[in-house]
Design an enzyme around this catalytic site. Sequence first.
Site, PDB file in Angstrom:
ATOM      1  CB  SER A 164       4.888   5.143   4.348  1.00 41.53           C
ATOM      2  OG  SER A 164       5.233   6.157   5.273  1.00 41.53           O
ATOM      3  CG  ASN A 173      -1.812   1.213   1.308  1.00 44.05           C
ATOM      4  OD1 ASN A 173      -2.461   1.551   0.317  1.00 44.05           O
ATOM      5  ND2 ASN A 173      -1.881   1.878   2.447  1.00 44.05           N
ATOM      6  CG  ASP A 177      -3.024   3.083   6.859  1.00 42.59           C
ATOM      7  OD1 ASP A 177      -2.967   2.480   5.763  1.00 42.59           O
ATOM      8  OD2 ASP A 177      -3.819   4.014   7.070  1.00 42.59           O
ATOM      9  CG  HIS A 232      -0.714   5.862   4.717  1.00 38.98           C
ATOM     10  ND1 HIS A 232      -2.092   5.833   4.783  1.00 38.98           N
ATOM     11  CD2 HIS A 232      -0.305   6.664   5.724  1.00 38.98           C
ATOM     12  CE1 HIS A 232      -2.487   6.581   5.808  1.00 38.98           C
ATOM     13  NE2 HIS A 232      -1.430   7.095   6.389  1.00 38.98           N
TER      14      HIS A 232
HETATM   15  C1  GRF Z   1      -2.869   9.150  -2.712  1.00 33.66           C
HETATM   16  O1  GRF Z   1      -2.491  10.237  -1.914  1.00 33.66           O
HETATM   17  C2  GRF Z   1      -2.739   7.852  -1.963  1.00 33.66           C
HETATM   18  O2  GRF Z   1      -1.659   7.802  -1.104  1.00 33.66           O
HETATM   19  C3  GRF Z   1      -4.031   7.881  -1.244  1.00 33.66           C
HETATM   20  O3  GRF Z   1      -4.992   8.457  -2.022  1.00 33.66           O
HETATM   21  C4  GRF Z   1      -4.357   9.214  -3.028  1.00 33.66           C
HETATM   22  C5  GRF Z   1      -4.702   8.548  -4.315  1.00 33.66           C
HETATM   23  O4  GRF Z   1      -4.213   9.224  -5.419  1.00 33.66           O
HETATM   24  N1  GRF Z   1      -4.268   7.217  -0.090  1.00 33.66           N
HETATM   25  P1  GRF Z   1      -4.305   8.573  -6.875  1.00 33.66           P
HETATM   26  O5  GRF Z   1      -5.680   7.940  -7.009  1.00 33.66           O
HETATM   27  O6  GRF Z   1      -3.205   7.576  -7.018  1.00 33.66           O
HETATM   28  O7  GRF Z   1      -4.155   9.724  -7.809  1.00 33.66           O
END
Ligand code: GRF
Length: 212
Positions: free
Chosen positions: A133, A104, A142, A106
């Site tokens: 991360s 994932n 997470d 995050h």
């Molecule tokens: C990113 O910030 C990811 O870390 C998160 O949601 C956002 C998604 O962005 N949890 P995308 O859909 O990859 O543009």
Amino acid sequence: MRLAVLASGRGSNLQAILDAIAAGTLDAEIVGVFSDKPTAQALRRVPEPLRWSRNAKDYPNRAAFDAELATAVAATRPDWVVCAGYMRILGDAFVQRFRGHLLNIHPSLLPRHRGLRTHAGALAAGDGEHGASVHFVVPELDAGAVIAQAALPVLATDTPESLAARVLRLEHPLLVAVLQMAAAGRITEQAAQATLDGQPLFTPLRLEFAPG
Ligand code: GRF
């Protein structure tokens, strides 16, 4: 390396993976993009045969949705399953099925700011630095072993939106960098720890990228 990507929205992280594959810097193939939101822009970034989406609301419970998702993901025989902006919690059964091959991204420097609204959380806490991360997914949200992070300074003028935009520009190269290590067979999860080249990572790798 066969990659299954789970995404709920925009899919800019998926696009970063697609761009790295197209540029020849990531030796991988996207074997499916899976979404809990049939309208997700992420789906439209790949050809139709690679798309899978179901509306989670059509299922009686999380386990029922996850079971169908797991069957569809497994059918693509992925080496790695990557949550890239997948906003739905994965239940234990899904996590256990793909454990050790489930990543994932995050938007915080874990273990700080698990869950949602990480950018507002970093500002509210007065953090001097913030970032992103990439970690192994475990049943607790997470909480899995972190492989690598990228950080930036929080500015006095930052808002949750400005931080989100700057962190997102770090997320893209960070995710690609970790997937390059995965493609090279360099990372594993062993006994709930991340390893790089067979050695446990006692602290996450800190990767630096030029501001995008
Ligand atoms: C990113 O910030 C990811 O870390 C998160 O949601 C956002 C998604 O962005 N949890 P995308 O859909 O990859 O543009």
